[in-house]
Design a protein around this motif. Structure first.
Motif, PDB file in Angstrom:
ATOM      1  N   ASP A 227       0.852  -1.016   0.177  1.00 14.90           N
ATOM      2  CA  ASP A 227       0.253  -0.057  -0.050  1.00 14.90           C
ATOM      3  C   ASP A 227       0.889   1.187  -0.003  1.00 14.90           C
ATOM      4  OD1 ASP A 227      -1.735   1.938   0.302  1.00 14.90           O
ATOM      5  OD2 ASP A 227      -2.427   1.311   2.331  1.00 14.90           O
ATOM      6  N   SER A 228       1.270   1.700  -1.364  1.00 11.98           N
ATOM      7  CA  SER A 228       2.061   2.997  -1.437  1.00 11.98           C
ATOM      8  C   SER A 228       1.541   4.306  -0.739  1.00 11.98           C
ATOM      9  CB  SER A 228       2.551   3.104  -2.946  1.00 11.98           C
ATOM     10  OG  SER A 228       1.383   3.328  -3.407  1.00 11.98           O
ATOM     11  N   SER A 229       0.199   4.088  -0.391  1.00  9.57           N
ATOM     12  CA  SER A 229      -0.214   5.419   0.666  1.00  9.57           C
ATOM     13  C   SER A 229       0.417   5.698   1.761  1.00  9.57           C
ATOM     14  CB  SER A 229      -1.753   5.377   0.267  1.00  9.57           C
ATOM     15  OG  SER A 229      -2.354   4.260   1.029  1.00  9.57           O
ATOM     16  N   GLN A 230       0.726   4.482   2.128  1.00 11.83           N
ATOM     17  CA  GLN A 230       1.349   4.680   3.660  1.00 11.83           C
ATOM     18  C   GLN A 230       2.700   5.502   3.601  1.00 11.83           C
ATOM     19  OE1 GLN A 230      -0.363   3.498   6.226  1.00 11.83           O
ATOM     20  NE2 GLN A 230      -1.947   2.413   4.891  1.00 11.83           N
ATOM     21  N   PRO A 231       2.699   6.284   4.725  1.00 16.76           N
ATOM     22  CA  PRO A 231       3.977   7.118   4.726  1.00 16.76           C
ATOM     23  C   PRO A 231       5.194   6.367   4.771  1.00 16.76           C
ATOM     24  CG  PRO A 231       2.717   7.305   6.939  1.00 16.76           C
ATOM     25  CD  PRO A 231       1.882   6.503   5.848  1.00 16.76           C
ATOM     26  N   TYR A 232       5.166   5.310   5.444  1.00 13.64           N
ATOM     27  CA  TYR A 232       6.558   4.512   5.388  1.00 13.64           C
ATOM     28  C   TYR A 232       6.739   3.706   4.034  1.00 13.64           C
ATOM     29  CZ  TYR A 232       2.810   1.878   7.340  1.00 13.64           C
ATOM     30  OH  TYR A 232       1.557   1.117   7.640  1.00 13.64           O
ATOM     31  N   GLY A 233       5.872   3.571   2.909  1.00 14.53           N
ATOM     32  CA  GLY A 233       5.884   2.807   2.071  1.00 14.53           C
ATOM     33  C   GLY A 233       6.345   1.621   2.357  1.00 14.53           C
ATOM     34  N   CYS A 234       7.160   0.857   1.303  1.00 13.65           N
ATOM     35  CA  CYS A 234       7.540  -0.489   1.320  1.00 13.65           C
ATOM     36  C   CYS A 234       8.963  -0.523   1.166  1.00 13.65           C
ATOM     37  CB  CYS A 234       6.827  -1.127   0.316  1.00 13.65           C
ATOM     38  SG  CYS A 234       4.980  -0.996   0.351  1.00 13.65           S
ATOM     39  N   PRO A 235       9.785  -0.229   2.193  1.00 11.62           N
ATOM     40  CA  PRO A 235      11.196  -0.334   2.186  1.00 11.62           C
ATOM     41  C   PRO A 235      11.964  -1.422   1.688  1.00 11.62           C
ATOM     42  CG  PRO A 235      10.438  -0.066   4.427  1.00 11.62           C
ATOM     43  CD  PRO A 235       9.171   0.229   3.625  1.00 11.62           C
ATOM     44  N   ALA A 236      11.234  -2.911   1.983  1.00 12.53           N
ATOM     45  CA  ALA A 236      11.691  -3.974   1.658  1.00 12.53           C
ATOM     46  C   ALA A 236      11.770  -4.424   0.441  1.00 12.53           C
ATOM     47  CB  ALA A 236      11.111  -4.995   2.618  1.00 12.53           C
ATOM     48  N   GLY A 237      10.594  -3.458  -0.459  1.00 16.88           N
ATOM     49  CA  GLY A 237      10.455  -3.945  -2.046  1.00 16.88           C
ATOM     50  C   GLY A 237       8.906  -4.179  -1.972  1.00 16.88           C
ATOM     51  N   GLN A 238       8.480  -3.760  -3.378  1.00 13.84           N
ATOM     52  CA  GLN A 238       7.131  -3.891  -3.855  1.00 13.84           C
ATOM     53  C   GLN A 238       6.671  -5.214  -3.463  1.00 13.84           C
ATOM     54  OE1 GLN A 238       5.115  -1.596  -5.259  1.00 13.84           O
ATOM     55  NE2 GLN A 238       3.493  -2.991  -5.519  1.00 13.84           N
ATOM     56  N   ALA A 239       7.338  -6.378  -3.769  1.00  7.36           N
ATOM     57  CA  ALA A 239       6.604  -7.259  -3.841  1.00  7.36           C
ATOM     58  C   ALA A 239       7.314  -8.169  -2.090  1.00  7.36           C
ATOM     59  CB  ALA A 239       7.157  -8.397  -4.822  1.00  7.36           C
ATOM     60  N   ALA A 240       7.583  -7.412  -1.251  1.00  7.47           N
ATOM     61  CA  ALA A 240       8.168  -8.194   0.014  1.00  7.47           C
ATOM     62  C   ALA A 240       7.080  -8.606   1.047  1.00  7.47           C
ATOM     63  CB  ALA A 240       9.287  -7.221   0.532  1.00  7.47           C
ATOM     64  N   TYR A 241       5.794  -8.082   1.020  1.00  9.28           N
ATOM     65  CA  TYR A 241       4.907  -8.304   1.946  1.00  9.28           C
ATOM     66  C   TYR A 241       3.761  -9.192   1.788  1.00  9.28           C
ATOM     67  CZ  TYR A 241       7.532  -4.185   3.160  1.00  9.28           C
ATOM     68  OH  TYR A 241       8.509  -3.160   3.629  1.00  9.28           O
ATOM     69  N   TYR A 242       4.184 -10.294   1.144  1.00 12.38           N
ATOM     70  CA  TYR A 242       3.189 -11.472   0.672  1.00 12.38           C
ATOM     71  C   TYR A 242       3.016 -12.556   2.247  1.00 12.38           C
ATOM     72  CZ  TYR A 242       7.886 -13.713   0.574  1.00 12.38           C
ATOM     73  OH  TYR A 242       9.310 -14.089   0.901  1.00 12.38           O
ATOM     74  N   GLY A 243       2.046 -13.215   2.031  1.00 13.38           N
ATOM     75  CA  GLY A 243       1.639 -13.966   2.956  1.00 13.38           C
ATOM     76  C   GLY A 243       2.694 -14.818   3.584  1.00 13.38           C
ATOM     77  N   ARG A 244       2.823 -14.498   4.965  1.00 15.15           N
ATOM     78  CA  ARG A 244       4.033 -15.500   5.753  1.00 15.15           C
ATOM     79  C   ARG A 244       3.451 -16.040   6.920  1.00 15.15           C
ATOM     80  NH1 ARG A 244       7.027 -11.443   3.682  1.00 15.15           N
ATOM     81  NH2 ARG A 244       8.922 -11.501   2.640  1.00 15.15           N
TER      82      ARG A 244
END
Length: 354
Positions: A227-244
């Motif tokens: 969710d790029s609207s979050q102020p902290y963005g996705c520092p680990a990468g666009q595709a880093a936050y998949y289900g784990r």
């Protein structure tokens, strides 16, 4: 897959080694303990440091090479008292939000002592066990070491529930994570405690195919969880936050929220959820105990307040499954829950579906 997790918000690392030849011994090696890279243990009068994840491999310079010999400890006598252990117990009280550095010792509100294993801004020692480790001191004739309570699911029952589980999902990892949320499976009658444990594990079973899958299997979904609207963005990468993990934690805002609650930087290090069993289990317990999700209450509250297993499904996947959204998926969860309550010897209760 957990849908619509709320956007609001490992094993205790053992003591760091001293560079001195006669460094104090870390906590003794335990075959049942899971050690991850950087964790230490003492064995046969030496301190050892794990290079990567290991369990059941006795420290030595042979084997897989996972252990690094850090030299003699305790003057070569094999003692296992942490630095300062055996001295005065006159340590300051823990203060939430105060900056602590590695090696600081504090007295927590429960009367037990903890030593900081990482610098941290006053994380709660009973929740952020990645940054604090239990500490024993005998000065004044007292010994203060936390005694974790027994889990209502035995290891044998856990293995019966998950006969084909991935070795990553260890029972030791689960029990180590319980300290993060002490109300889980300890609230209410013995029946309610076991029902809650069964409900959590049933939903976890459904999310992971019986504790088989550590990560989401559909890799095409991976780039969608930023969710790029979050102020902290996705520092680990666009595709880093998949289900784990056991609850299949997904989306950058959930990694941020879970990490903030647990005192672990999961926003920058989401892979901890797939590399450290205790961290993985903690993310599942974080959601279960603190998040309403698309429902009206946390799954924990649903079980301890008699709302039934069906309400936990609503809190996890909402209309994706409930209200006729996917009755087959609901029934799959119910089947697991009924099986697990049977193993634990308690009734499943009412309100099983949503």
């Amino acid at each position: 897959m957990v849908a619509g997790l709320a956007t609001a918000a490992g094993f205790a690392v053992l003591l760091p080694m001293s560079s001195d030849a006669a460094a104090a011994c870390a906590a003794p090696y335990a075959a049942s303990q899971v050690y991850t890279g950087g964790m230490s243990a003492s064995y046969n009068g030496h301190n050892w440091s794990a290079k990567w994840w290991t369990q059941g491999e006795t420290p030595s310079t042979g084997g897989t090479g996972v252990w690094a010999d850090q030299g003699a400890c305790g003057g070569g006598g094999g003692t296992t008292t942490p630095p300062g252990g055996g001295g005065s117990c006159d340590h300051p009280a823990w203060v939430q939000g105060r900056q602590y550095t590695t090696g600081d010792i504090v007295k927590y509100t429960n009367g037990n002592y903890y030593v900081a294993t990482h610098d941290n801004p006053g994380y709660d020692p009973t929740i952020s066990t990645w940054f604090w480790s239990p500490y024993t001191c005998t000065g004044g004739g007292s010994t203060s070491t936390p005694k974790p309570g027994g889990f209502v699911v035995s290891e044998a029952q856990f293995n019966q529930m998950f006969p084909s589980r991935n070795p990553f999902y260890t029972y030791a990892g689960l029990t180590a994570a319980l300290s993060a949320y002490p109300g889980f499976a300890t609230t209410g009658s013995d029946t309610v405690k076991k029902q809650e444990a069964a409900a959590f594990l049933a939903n976890v079973s459904h999310e992971t195919g019986g504790l088989v899958h550590i990560v989401e299997q559909n890799t095409a979904n991976y780039p969608h969880y930023c969710d790029s609207s979050q102020p902290y963005g996705c520092p680990a990468g666009q595709a880093a936050y998949y289900g784990r993990g056991p609850i299949q934690l997904s989306w950058n805002f959930n990694y941020k929220a879970a990490g903030d609650a647990l005192g672990i930087d999961l926003l920058h290090n989401p892979n901890l959820v797939q590399n450290d069993p205790a961290v993985a289990w903690k993310t599942g317990l974080w959601y279960w105990n603190t998040q309403n999700g698309p429902g009206t209450m946390t799954p924990h509250n649903a079980m301890v307040n008699g709302r039934g297993f069906g309400e936990t499904i609503r809190s996890i996947n909402g209309s994706l499954e409930c209200n006729g959204g996917n009755p087959a998926q609901v029934q799959s969860r119910v089947n697991s829950y009924q099986s697990f309550t049977s193993i634990l010897g308690v009734p499943a209760g009412s309100n099983l579906t949503c």
